[in-house]
Design a protein around this motif. Structure first.
Motif, PDB file in Angstrom:
ATOM      1  N   LEU A  59       0.828  -1.202   0.000  1.00  0.00           N
ATOM      2  CA  LEU A  59       0.000   0.000   0.000  1.00  0.00           C
ATOM      3  C   LEU A  59       0.865   1.255   0.000  1.00  0.00           C
ATOM      4  CD1 LEU A  59      -2.723  -1.171   2.522  1.00  0.00           C
ATOM      5  CD2 LEU A  59      -3.116  -0.618   0.114  1.00  0.00           C
ATOM      6  N   ALA A  60       1.991   1.224   0.695  1.00  0.00           N
ATOM      7  CA  ALA A  60       2.895   2.377   0.690  1.00  0.00           C
ATOM      8  C   ALA A  60       3.447   2.620  -0.714  1.00  0.00           C
ATOM      9  CB  ALA A  60       4.039   2.155   1.681  1.00  0.00           C
ATOM     10  N   ASP A  61       3.823   1.553  -1.419  1.00  0.00           N
ATOM     11  CA  ASP A  61       4.301   1.686  -2.793  1.00  0.00           C
ATOM     12  C   ASP A  61       3.217   2.288  -3.681  1.00  0.00           C
ATOM     13  OD1 ASP A  61       6.762   0.628  -2.142  1.00  0.00           O
ATOM     14  OD2 ASP A  61       6.297  -1.389  -2.880  1.00  0.00           O
ATOM     15  N   TRP A  62       1.982   1.832  -3.495  1.00  0.00           N
ATOM     16  CA  TRP A  62       0.862   2.348  -4.291  1.00  0.00           C
ATOM     17  C   TRP A  62       0.675   3.847  -4.051  1.00  0.00           C
ATOM     18  CZ3 TRP A  62      -4.144   3.564  -1.969  1.00  0.00           C
ATOM     19  CH2 TRP A  62      -5.090   3.989  -2.908  1.00  0.00           C
ATOM     20  N   LEU A  63       0.646   4.251  -2.791  1.00  0.00           N
ATOM     21  CA  LEU A  63       0.444   5.667  -2.484  1.00  0.00           C
ATOM     22  C   LEU A  63       1.592   6.520  -3.016  1.00  0.00           C
ATOM     23  CD1 LEU A  63      -0.932   5.441   1.174  1.00  0.00           C
ATOM     24  CD2 LEU A  63      -2.219   6.115  -0.862  1.00  0.00           C
ATOM     25  N   CYS A  64       2.810   6.053  -2.841  1.00  0.00           N
ATOM     26  CA  CYS A  64       3.967   6.832  -3.286  1.00  0.00           C
ATOM     27  C   CYS A  64       4.034   6.939  -4.807  1.00  0.00           C
ATOM     28  CB  CYS A  64       5.260   6.223  -2.742  1.00  0.00           C
ATOM     29  SG  CYS A  64       5.466   6.443  -0.960  1.00  0.00           S
ATOM     30  N   GLY A 108      -0.413  13.583  -8.642  1.00  0.00           N
ATOM     31  CA  GLY A 108      -1.565  14.472  -8.564  1.00  0.00           C
ATOM     32  C   GLY A 108      -2.405  14.323  -7.316  1.00  0.00           C
ATOM     33  N   VAL A 109      -1.880  13.653  -6.272  1.00  0.00           N
ATOM     34  CA  VAL A 109      -2.601  13.561  -5.002  1.00  0.00           C
ATOM     35  C   VAL A 109      -1.737  14.167  -3.904  1.00  0.00           C
ATOM     36  CG1 VAL A 109      -3.907  11.518  -5.692  1.00  0.00           C
ATOM     37  CG2 VAL A 109      -1.773  11.239  -4.430  1.00  0.00           C
ATOM     38  N   GLU A 110      -2.374  14.835  -2.949  1.00  0.00           N
ATOM     39  CA  GLU A 110      -1.621  15.484  -1.887  1.00  0.00           C
ATOM     40  C   GLU A 110      -1.645  14.718  -0.574  1.00  0.00           C
ATOM     41  OE1 GLU A 110      -3.954  18.688   0.447  1.00  0.00           O
ATOM     42  OE2 GLU A 110      -4.073  19.237  -1.667  1.00  0.00           O
ATOM     43  N   GLY A 111      -2.444  13.649  -0.535  1.00  0.00           N
ATOM     44  CA  GLY A 111      -2.506  12.898   0.703  1.00  0.00           C
ATOM     45  C   GLY A 111      -3.472  11.739   0.602  1.00  0.00           C
ATOM     46  N   VAL A 112      -3.761  11.144   1.752  1.00  0.00           N
ATOM     47  CA  VAL A 112      -4.660   9.990   1.801  1.00  0.00           C
ATOM     48  C   VAL A 112      -5.723  10.248   2.859  1.00  0.00           C
ATOM     49  CG1 VAL A 112      -3.217   8.753   3.496  1.00  0.00           C
ATOM     50  CG2 VAL A 112      -4.785   7.466   2.013  1.00  0.00           C
ATOM     51  N   THR A 113      -6.924   9.764   2.598  1.00  0.00           N
ATOM     52  CA  THR A 113      -8.006   9.764   3.577  1.00  0.00           C
ATOM     53  C   THR A 113      -8.277   8.319   3.979  1.00  0.00           C
ATOM     54  OG1 THR A 113      -9.021  11.806   2.781  1.00  0.00           O
ATOM     55  CG2 THR A 113     -10.449  10.276   3.975  1.00  0.00           C
ATOM     56  N   LEU A 151       1.904   2.523   7.956  1.00  0.00           N
ATOM     57  CA  LEU A 151       1.740   2.899   6.547  1.00  0.00           C
ATOM     58  C   LEU A 151       2.104   4.369   6.337  1.00  0.00           C
ATOM     59  CD1 LEU A 151       0.718   2.444   3.643  1.00  0.00           C
ATOM     60  CD2 LEU A 151      -1.581   2.946   4.480  1.00  0.00           C
ATOM     61  N   LEU A 152       1.609   5.246   7.196  1.00  0.00           N
ATOM     62  CA  LEU A 152       1.921   6.665   7.045  1.00  0.00           C
ATOM     63  C   LEU A 152       3.410   6.923   7.214  1.00  0.00           C
ATOM     64  CD1 LEU A 152      -1.116   8.303   8.879  1.00  0.00           C
ATOM     65  CD2 LEU A 152      -0.751   8.042   6.410  1.00  0.00           C
ATOM     66  N   ASP A 153       4.047   6.228   8.135  1.00  0.00           N
ATOM     67  CA  ASP A 153       5.491   6.376   8.296  1.00  0.00           C
ATOM     68  C   ASP A 153       6.236   5.950   7.036  1.00  0.00           C
ATOM     69  OD1 ASP A 153       5.213   7.334  10.868  1.00  0.00           O
ATOM     70  OD2 ASP A 153       5.730   5.435  11.836  1.00  0.00           O
ATOM     71  N   ALA A 154       5.809   4.825   6.458  1.00  0.00           N
ATOM     72  CA  ALA A 154       6.489   4.313   5.263  1.00  0.00           C
ATOM     73  C   ALA A 154       6.333   5.269   4.083  1.00  0.00           C
ATOM     74  CB  ALA A 154       5.939   2.934   4.911  1.00  0.00           C
ATOM     75  N   VAL A 155       5.155   5.860   3.957  1.00  0.00           N
ATOM     76  CA  VAL A 155       4.924   6.803   2.859  1.00  0.00           C
ATOM     77  C   VAL A 155       5.745   8.074   3.076  1.00  0.00           C
ATOM     78  CG1 VAL A 155       3.197   8.263   1.741  1.00  0.00           C
ATOM     79  CG2 VAL A 155       2.642   5.896   2.316  1.00  0.00           C
ATOM     80  N   ARG A 156       5.750   8.577   4.289  1.00  0.00           N
ATOM     81  CA  ARG A 156       6.423   9.860   4.548  1.00  0.00           C
ATOM     82  C   ARG A 156       7.934   9.744   4.527  1.00  0.00           C
ATOM     83  NH1 ARG A 156       1.876  11.792   8.932  1.00  0.00           N
ATOM     84  NH2 ARG A 156       0.620  13.027   7.448  1.00  0.00           N
ATOM     85  N   GLU A 157       8.475   8.539   4.583  1.00  0.00           N
ATOM     86  CA  GLU A 157       9.907   8.390   4.369  1.00  0.00           C
ATOM     87  C   GLU A 157      10.278   8.815   2.950  1.00  0.00           C
ATOM     88  OE1 GLU A 157      11.159   4.439   5.219  1.00  0.00           O
ATOM     89  OE2 GLU A 157      10.864   4.624   7.393  1.00  0.00           O
ATOM     90  N   ARG A 158       9.349   8.615   2.019  1.00  0.00           N
ATOM     91  CA  ARG A 158       9.598   8.972   0.623  1.00  0.00           C
ATOM     92  C   ARG A 158       8.898  10.251   0.200  1.00  0.00           C
ATOM     93  NH1 ARG A 158       8.184   3.303  -2.189  1.00  0.00           N
ATOM     94  NH2 ARG A 158       7.161   2.871  -0.190  1.00  0.00           N
TER      95      ARG A 158
END
Length: 214
Positions: A56-61, A65-70, A86-93
């Protein structure tokens, strides 16, 4: 650390469940039973799809054109540890990636909750809290009933407190296989039933996964 999430549905681009254009993750399972919930299929903890947090982190990253996740559901705070990871993994990138969540629990209760719930709360920029109350339904921004609060938890979305508190509307999506789904908080009670009846009369079947009211 929990490495998987039980997920009901994901959406890559949505403009009606939080500021700007966002990805949405609906988790599976909720301990609450709000009368009038528009996504009752997300309430049982059985069902859903086990999705690795890393996937899921790979998908979000990878989304442009998206600024975040809900985070919606279901009840995100029932899977708080995995969502915090998940939020930690995304924000690392993507350090500037925003995070908003819905919860049927009040903010004050979440602050007194277990460590996982407190850690997820600490990572959020916005929270919509409280159970959906059908008798108090309103056409409100990102909320189903007027007991629910939009709580700003950081500086990123401080501006939303001054913006009009009116419905953001509903989005309909058509998948590659021709199936229909929708996202958003209905501005009127009974929206889902009415929409499904109208579509069925025209030969369409609506995918049942959507944002619940509460």
């Amino acid at each position: 650390m929990t490495t998987h999430l039980s997920v009901a549905r994901t959406l890559d681009h949505c403009a009606v469940l939080g500021p700007g254009t966002r990805a949405v993750i609906w988790v599976q399972g909720c301990p609450l039973r709000c009368h009038g919930c528009v996504a009752a299929e997300t309430l049982p903890f059985e069902g859903g799809t086990a999705r690795p947090v890393a996937e899921l982190a790979d998908w979000l990253c990878g989304l442009s054109g998206v600024e975040g996740v809900t985070l919606s559901g279901g009840e995100p705070f029932s899977q708080a540890g995995a969502l915090a990871a998940l939020l930690d993994a995304v924000r690392e990138r993507r350090p500037d990636f925003g995070a908003m969540a819905y919860s049927g629990f009040r903010y004050e209760a979440l602050r007194r909750g277990d460590p996982d719930r407190r850690e997820l709360l600490r990572r959020l920029d916005l929270l919509v809290d409280g159970p959906y109350v059908a008798a108090r339904h309103g056409s409100l921004r990102w909320r189903g009933s007027d007991n629910q609060r939009l709580i700003v938890l950081g500086d990123r979305y401080a501006h939303v407190a001054a913006e009009p508190d009116t419905s953001a509307g509903i989005e309909l999506s058509v998948a590659a296989d021709g199936s229909l789904s929708w996202a958003g908080v209905p501005p009127t009670p009974g929206f889902r039933e009415g929409l499904e009846e109208q579509l069925a009369a025209r030969g369409f079947v609506l995918h049942t996964q959507a944002r619940r009211n509460g």
